[in-house]
Design a protein around this motif. Structure first.
Motif: not given
Length: 348
Positions: A303-312
């Protein structure tokens, strides 16, 4: 000796690293935790909306709200979340699978899983580039998400291909969309397929996108169907390993052709670690008090990796991709529904 100067020289690297990575990493972690908590909220839980889906949406909202100001401050930490934490999440995903489960589905189940994965990747690559005019990365990312295990597969292949984050985000969005439709469609068509509960479990595991969606569909029939569907699905997940190695080799070969220089193949070592964890899980029975928190940690890391993806991921980039990835995902969705049903009926 000047002790103050010594303290500065030894402390600066650590303090610089904290200042560089902490803001983006802390933001990604906060959004990942929020995604995990919201996924446990009754309305979202009932709708089977996973923490990974919520996390990427939250990341996109925050990233687009701050606009161009966000990357300058948060990019280093966000990249750590996208790369290091993602790999750890994929490795821990091996705790969901054992080799005994793979053997239990039998030769027919293994064959159907293999045909689904290879057929979806081949069809998606061909249609994506030749029919829909997509670039190679968009076609492959959308195809691997449909073929194997949705968002987790897209993120794993992203580490090998390293495409633009917007292409990763649109691939995740398409597999989430059509996988969610499966939750409602599959139980509705079950009475008309002429399959018993066992074969319907095989069909569900072989053709539905995400593990959570497989559980939702199988549980709508009965617990035994859900159990068999999950085993078939997790066997599909295991096929992610050879797929990553193939595309790692292919990426290196394309680089050689483009530059005429020798390029080292980007071996996805985290995929081997995934297999190693699955092997350990096959011989060691972890008590729920240990395995439960580890699986929760795994979901949180992804989920953290997905959030990081969403941020960019910027809306403007998604618009630039147009409707073609959606059309490709829809075509692959129909292939999984019809082709999967035909294969299961033939095997029966």
């Amino acid at each position: 000796m000047n002790t103050n100067s010594l303290a500065v020289s030894t402390d600066n690297p650590a303090s610089n690293a904290v200042r560089r990575f902490l803001p983006g990493l802390a933001l990604a972690i906060a959004l990942g935790v929020a995604g995990l908590l919201l996924a446990g909220w009754a309305p979202l839980q009932k709708a089977q909306i996973s923490a990974l889906t919520i996390a990427i949406v939250l990341g996109m909202v925050v990233g687009n709200s701050f606009g161009a100001q966000l990357p300058a401050t948060f990019v280093p930490g966000v990249l750590v979340a996208q790369q290091k934490l993602l790999r750890l999440g994929v490795i821990l995903y091996g705790l969901r699978l054992s080799f005994g489960q793979i053997a239990a589905i039998g030769p027919a189940g293994l064959a159907i899983d293999a045909i689904i994965v290879v057929g979806t990747l081949t069809l998606g690559s061909f249609l994506g580039r030749r029919v829909f005019g997509l670039d190679r990365y968009s076609a492959l990312l959308t195809s691997v998400g449909s073929a194997i295990c949705g968002a987790a597969a897209v993120l794993a292949l992203e580490r090998v291909l390293k495409p633009d984050p917007a292409k990763v985000a649109i691939a995740v969005a398409t597999v989430v969309l059509f996988g969610t439709l499966d939750i409602f469609l599959y139980p509705a068509i079950y009475p008309y397929l002429g399959m018993d509960a066992a074969h319907f479990g095989l069909y569900t595991g072989a053709s539905v996108h995400e593990v959570a969606q497989v559980i939702a569909v199988g549980s709508a029939i009965d617990p035994a169907t859900a159990d068999s569907a999950v085993v078939v699905k997790l066997t599909r997940v295991m096929l992610l390993v050879p797929v990553l190695f193939f595309f790692g080799w292919r990426q290196a070969k394309l680089s050689i052709n483009a530059s005429s220089e020798k390029t080292k193949m980007p071996l996805p070592w985290f995929a081997l670690a995934f297999v190693a964890v699955s092997a350990v899980n096959s011989v060691v029975v972890f008590p729920p008090s240990i395995k439960g928190p580890l699986l929760t940690l795994d979901t949180l890391l992804l989920a953290i990796a997905m959030a990081a993806l969403g941020l960019e991921t910027r809306v403007a980039k998604l618009r630039a991709l147009g409707p073609k990835p959606l059309l490709l995902a829809a075509t692959l969705w129909l292939w999984l529904i019809l082709g999967g049903a035909a294969m299961v009926r033939f095997a029966a």
